[in-house]
Design a protein around this motif. Structure first.
Motif, short mmCIF file in Angstrom:
data_model
loop_
_atom_site.label_atom_id
_atom_site.label_comp_id
_atom_site.label_asym_id
_atom_site.label_seq_id
_atom_site.Cartn_x
_atom_site.Cartn_y
_atom_site.Cartn_z
N SER A 110 48.90 36.92 53.27
CA SER A 110 48.24 36.18 54.34
C SER A 110 48.10 34.71 53.95
O SER A 110 48.15 34.37 52.77
CB SER A 110 46.86 36.80 54.61
OG SER A 110 46.12 36.00 55.48
N ARG A 111 47.88 33.86 54.92
CA ARG A 111 47.61 32.45 54.60
C ARG A 111 46.16 32.25 54.17
O ARG A 111 45.84 31.26 53.52
CB ARG A 111 47.93 31.58 55.81
CG ARG A 111 49.41 31.52 56.05
CD ARG A 111 49.75 30.63 57.22
NE ARG A 111 51.16 30.76 57.50
CZ ARG A 111 51.94 29.75 57.80
NH1 ARG A 111 51.44 28.54 57.89
NH2 ARG A 111 53.22 29.93 58.04
N GLN A 112 45.28 33.16 54.58
CA GLN A 112 43.88 33.12 54.16
C GLN A 112 43.73 33.99 52.92
O GLN A 112 44.03 35.18 52.97
CB GLN A 112 42.97 33.66 55.28
CG GLN A 112 43.06 32.91 56.57
CD GLN A 112 42.31 31.59 56.54
OE1 GLN A 112 41.48 31.35 55.69
NE2 GLN A 112 42.62 30.73 57.50
N LYS A 113 43.27 33.42 51.83
CA LYS A 113 43.18 34.16 50.58
C LYS A 113 41.81 34.00 49.95
O LYS A 113 41.13 33.00 50.16
CB LYS A 113 44.23 33.65 49.58
CG LYS A 113 45.64 33.79 50.11
CD LYS A 113 46.65 33.28 49.12
CE LYS A 113 48.05 33.28 49.68
NZ LYS A 113 48.58 34.54 50.08
N LEU A 114 41.41 35.00 49.19
CA LEU A 114 40.21 34.92 48.37
C LEU A 114 40.68 34.89 46.93
O LEU A 114 41.36 35.81 46.46
CB LEU A 114 39.29 36.12 48.62
CG LEU A 114 37.99 36.11 47.84
CD1 LEU A 114 37.12 34.91 48.23
CD2 LEU A 114 37.22 37.39 48.08
N ILE A 115 40.36 33.81 46.24
CA ILE A 115 40.82 33.58 44.87
C ILE A 115 39.65 33.72 43.92
O ILE A 115 38.57 33.21 44.18
CB ILE A 115 41.43 32.16 44.73
CG1 ILE A 115 42.50 31.90 45.78
CG2 ILE A 115 41.93 31.93 43.32
CD1 ILE A 115 43.73 32.73 45.64
N GLU A 116 39.90 34.39 42.80
CA GLU A 116 38.89 34.52 41.75
C GLU A 116 39.38 33.74 40.54
O GLU A 116 40.51 33.93 40.08
CB GLU A 116 38.68 35.98 41.38
CG GLU A 116 37.58 36.18 40.36
CD GLU A 116 37.28 37.64 40.15
OE1 GLU A 116 36.20 38.08 40.56
OE2 GLU A 116 38.15 38.32 39.57
N ILE A 117 38.53 32.84 40.06
CA ILE A 117 38.85 32.02 38.89
C ILE A 117 37.84 32.35 37.81
O ILE A 117 36.64 32.16 38.00
CB ILE A 117 38.83 30.51 39.22
CG1 ILE A 117 39.82 30.22 40.35
CG2 ILE A 117 39.12 29.69 37.98
CD1 ILE A 117 39.77 28.80 40.85
N ASP A 118 38.32 32.82 36.68
CA ASP A 118 37.46 33.13 35.54
C ASP A 118 37.29 31.87 34.71
O ASP A 118 38.20 31.45 34.00
CB ASP A 118 38.10 34.25 34.70
CG ASP A 118 37.22 34.67 33.54
OD1 ASP A 118 36.06 34.22 33.47
OD2 ASP A 118 37.70 35.45 32.71
N THR A 119 36.15 31.22 34.85
CA THR A 119 35.90 29.96 34.16
C THR A 119 35.15 30.15 32.85
O THR A 119 34.88 29.17 32.15
CB THR A 119 35.10 29.00 35.05
OG1 THR A 119 33.90 29.63 35.45
CG2 THR A 119 35.91 28.59 36.28
N ASP A 120 34.81 31.38 32.50
CA ASP A 120 34.10 31.65 31.25
C ASP A 120 35.08 31.60 30.09
O ASP A 120 35.88 32.50 29.90
CB ASP A 120 33.43 33.02 31.29
CG ASP A 120 32.41 33.12 32.40
OD1 ASP A 120 31.83 32.08 32.75
OD2 ASP A 120 32.22 34.24 32.92
N LEU A 121 35.02 30.52 29.33
CA LEU A 121 35.94 30.37 28.20
C LEU A 121 35.23 30.63 26.89
O LEU A 121 34.15 30.36 26.66
CB LEU A 121 36.56 28.98 28.18
CG LEU A 121 37.47 28.69 29.36
CD1 LEU A 121 37.94 27.24 29.30
CD2 LEU A 121 38.67 29.60 29.36
#
Length: 75
Positions: A64-75
């Motif tokens: 789809s053009r609508q997406k839910l993105i998850e970004i893991d920023t815990d480094l």
């Protein structure tokens, strides 16, 4: 962190804009064929948020053009 993204494939330029609802509009050069736009999306977001590509995943909206993105920023 989770963000809503609207993808605009086949654009002339690669760029990211913030929409009024705080979601992102991402313009991609790749066509939406064989996952090329999704690969480019992950690469662009990786560069923008300064995280490795392996820490970004598409939770919903793969085709789809609508997406839910998850970004893991815990480094």
């Amino acid at each position: 962190m989770q963000i809503k993204v609207k993808v605009k494939p086949n654009s002339k330029m690669q760029k990211i804009e913030e929409a009024a609802d705080r979601s992102l509009i991402v313009y991609l050069k790749s066509p939406p064929v064989d996952g090329k736009a999704n690969e480019e999306l992950i690469k662009v977001l990786s560069e923008n948020f300064h995280v490795p590509q392996s820490r970004i995943r598409i939770k919903s909206g793969l085709s789809s053009r609508q997406k839910l993105i998850e970004i893991d920023t815990d480094l």
